[in-house]
Enzyme design. Sequence first.
Site, PDB file in Angstrom:
ATOM      1  N   MET A  76      11.344 -33.576-100.814  1.00 35.86           N
ATOM      2  CA  MET A  76      12.755 -33.896-100.623  1.00 35.86           C
ATOM      3  C   MET A  76      13.005 -35.366-100.975  1.00 35.86           C
ATOM      4  O   MET A  76      14.030 -35.941-100.600  1.00 35.86           O
ATOM      5  CB  MET A  76      13.168 -33.603 -99.181  1.00 35.86           C
ATOM      6  CG  MET A  76      12.990 -32.110 -98.851  1.00 35.86           C
ATOM      7  SD  MET A  76      14.001 -31.518 -97.520  1.00 35.86           S
ATOM      8  CE  MET A  76      13.369 -32.457 -96.173  1.00 35.86           C
ATOM      9  N   GLY A 123       1.994 -40.261 -98.602  1.00 39.33           N
ATOM     10  CA  GLY A 123       1.694 -38.860 -98.290  1.00 39.33           C
ATOM     11  C   GLY A 123       2.035 -37.974 -99.487  1.00 39.33           C
ATOM     12  O   GLY A 123       1.213 -37.173 -99.952  1.00 39.33           O
ATOM     13  N   HIS A 124       3.246 -38.154-100.018  1.00 37.90           N
ATOM     14  CA  HIS A 124       3.643 -37.381-101.202  1.00 37.90           C
ATOM     15  C   HIS A 124       2.725 -37.706-102.386  1.00 37.90           C
ATOM     16  O   HIS A 124       2.289 -36.817-103.123  1.00 37.90           O
ATOM     17  CB  HIS A 124       5.072 -37.736-101.624  1.00 37.90           C
ATOM     18  CG  HIS A 124       6.124 -37.438-100.609  1.00 37.90           C
ATOM     19  ND1 HIS A 124       6.809 -38.421 -99.940  1.00 37.90           N
ATOM     20  CD2 HIS A 124       6.642 -36.264-100.164  1.00 37.90           C
ATOM     21  CE1 HIS A 124       7.702 -37.882 -99.122  1.00 37.90           C
ATOM     22  NE2 HIS A 124       7.615 -36.566 -99.232  1.00 37.90           N
ATOM     23  N   GLN A 145      17.388 -25.986 -94.829  1.00 32.56           N
ATOM     24  CA  GLN A 145      16.348 -26.177 -93.816  1.00 32.56           C
ATOM     25  C   GLN A 145      16.735 -27.239 -92.792  1.00 32.56           C
ATOM     26  O   GLN A 145      15.925 -27.604 -91.944  1.00 32.56           O
ATOM     27  CB  GLN A 145      15.001 -26.492 -94.468  1.00 32.56           C
ATOM     28  CG  GLN A 145      14.865 -27.854 -95.099  1.00 32.56           C
ATOM     29  CD  GLN A 145      13.547 -27.988 -95.838  1.00 32.56           C
ATOM     30  OE1 GLN A 145      13.326 -27.346 -96.861  1.00 32.56           O
ATOM     31  NE2 GLN A 145      12.643 -28.811 -95.326  1.00 32.56           N
ATOM     32  N   SER A 182       6.180 -40.473 -92.963  1.00 32.84           N
ATOM     33  CA  SER A 182       7.282 -39.518 -93.079  1.00 32.84           C
ATOM     34  C   SER A 182       8.513 -40.254 -93.592  1.00 32.84           C
ATOM     35  O   SER A 182       8.732 -41.428 -93.255  1.00 32.84           O
ATOM     36  CB  SER A 182       7.596 -38.917 -91.701  1.00 32.84           C
ATOM     37  OG  SER A 182       8.869 -38.308 -91.719  1.00 32.84           O
ATOM     38  N   SER A 183       9.300 -39.550 -94.383  1.00 34.02           N
ATOM     39  CA  SER A 183      10.547 -40.147 -94.894  1.00 34.02           C
ATOM     40  C   SER A 183      11.468 -40.520 -93.741  1.00 34.02           C
ATOM     41  O   SER A 183      12.307 -41.406 -93.875  1.00 34.02           O
ATOM     42  CB  SER A 183      11.263 -39.162 -95.818  1.00 34.02           C
ATOM     43  OG  SER A 183      10.386 -38.748 -96.835  1.00 34.02           O
ATOM     44  N   GLY A 188       1.352 -30.823 -97.757  1.00 35.21           N
ATOM     45  CA  GLY A 188       0.663 -31.662 -96.784  1.00 35.21           C
ATOM     46  C   GLY A 188       0.362 -30.888 -95.508  1.00 35.21           C
ATOM     47  O   GLY A 188       1.156 -30.058 -95.072  1.00 35.21           O
TER      48      GLY A 188
HETATM   49  P1  AMP Z   1       9.001 -33.573 -97.661  1.00 31.34           P
HETATM   50  O1  AMP Z   1       9.501 -34.469 -98.744  1.00 31.34           O
HETATM   51  O2  AMP Z   1       9.061 -34.178 -96.300  1.00 31.34           O
HETATM   52  O3  AMP Z   1       9.598 -32.185 -97.743  1.00 31.34           O
HETATM   53  O4  AMP Z   1       7.457 -33.385 -97.928  1.00 31.34           O
HETATM   54  C1  AMP Z   1       6.975 -32.906 -99.155  1.00 31.34           C
HETATM   55  C2  AMP Z   1       5.505 -32.613 -99.036  1.00 31.34           C
HETATM   56  O5  AMP Z   1       4.804 -33.793 -98.668  1.00 31.34           O
HETATM   57  C3  AMP Z   1       5.192 -31.575 -97.944  1.00 31.34           C
HETATM   58  O6  AMP Z   1       4.178 -30.699 -98.408  1.00 31.34           O
HETATM   59  C4  AMP Z   1       4.704 -32.422 -96.810  1.00 31.34           C
HETATM   60  O7  AMP Z   1       3.816 -31.754 -95.940  1.00 31.34           O
HETATM   61  C5  AMP Z   1       3.986 -33.529 -97.563  1.00 31.34           C
HETATM   62  N1  AMP Z   1       3.855 -34.714 -96.714  1.00 31.34           N
HETATM   63  C6  AMP Z   1       4.848 -35.372 -96.062  1.00 31.34           C
HETATM   64  N2  AMP Z   1       4.343 -36.386 -95.325  1.00 31.34           N
HETATM   65  C7  AMP Z   1       2.994 -36.355 -95.502  1.00 31.34           C
HETATM   66  C8  AMP Z   1       1.908 -37.116 -94.993  1.00 31.34           C
HETATM   67  N3  AMP Z   1       2.097 -38.139 -94.162  1.00 31.34           N
HETATM   68  N4  AMP Z   1       0.663 -36.798 -95.396  1.00 31.34           N
HETATM   69  C9  AMP Z   1       0.447 -35.769 -96.246  1.00 31.34           C
HETATM   70  N5  AMP Z   1       1.433 -34.997 -96.758  1.00 31.34           N
HETATM   71  C10 AMP Z   1       2.689 -35.276 -96.392  1.00 31.34           C
END
Ligand code: AMP
Length: 280
Positions: free
Chosen positions: A28, A34-35, A59, A189-190, A151
């Site tokens: 997103m 993490g990403h 979501q 986290s974002s 993740g």
């Molecule tokens: P999001 O942008 O929050 O939807 O996350 C996109 C992907 O990045 C998802 O598969 C998350 O699980 C992964 N993700 C987000 N934060 C982390 C993190 N701290 N460590 C590993 N993967 C992450």
Amino acid sequence: MIKVLDSLDSFIDYRNDISSKVGFVPTMGNLHFGHLSLVEKSLVENKITVVSIFVNPKQFGEAADLENYPRTFDEDRELLENLNKRYPDKKISIFIPKEEDIYPAGFDQYISIESLKDISEGETRPGHFDGVATVVYRLFNLVKPTNAYFGRKDYQQLLVVKELVRQKNLAVKIHGLPIIREADGLAMSSRNIHLDQEQRKESLSLSKSLLKILFDLQTNGLESANNLIQKMLEDKRYNYLEIREANHFAQAKPSDTDLVIVGNFQLGSTRLLDNVEVTL
Ligand code: AMP
């Protein structure tokens, strides 16, 4: 230069010209390490990596959370361009669909993973996992990835995606990669940018509690760890703290060996999600 595909038609034309393996990282946006860890793994394993950036309205529960979600496309592109430079023989492309590309007018084809949608994160966020399963299914249909990278931070989401792939017989391999943390333990986290200074300090309660539960589980067993959780839950900032079986996400039983301790901590309007996995 990274290719940016910002319409459904341009993405479909682009995808139809690819015959090599495609790795896919759905996000997103507001990218952090993490990403990037997921994108890097995909770069290593695939010739082409598609990173999607789509803040999926289906979501989100509260409208304010969706509105306030950080959108930082220029920075995201720069991070991906820099990462791509370290893998000069590989290609990243960014897919930024519009809302109507993913949810055309009259859309009503939701996907529900019944066994996972109403527990833990799903119990406190009704409809969230229907939104996740639906968008991932629709993105998979467009991107047609060989490999997709998620993740383990969003542990329940990873199980939802694996179950989606199993139930729909999708020809994609799902990879779950480790949680990337800040130096002090907070899972990246974002949403962390919404924390003020005081909240940033308090945020450490979550990862610390998970580690205390882990220690108790390993030394004294499940019953003792569950008692500890009950005490911790007196702090009403926890939306939940639970020990679950790692593969099926049922409430943990004493005979289970693969477990995950999951928790969600509320600081103001910010929800923090984290977990620790353990094999006994
Ligand atoms: P999001 O942008 O929050 O939807 O996350 C996109 C992907 O990045 C998802 O598969 C998350 O699980 C992964 N993700 C987000 N934060 C982390 C993190 N701290 N460590 C590993 N993967 C992450």
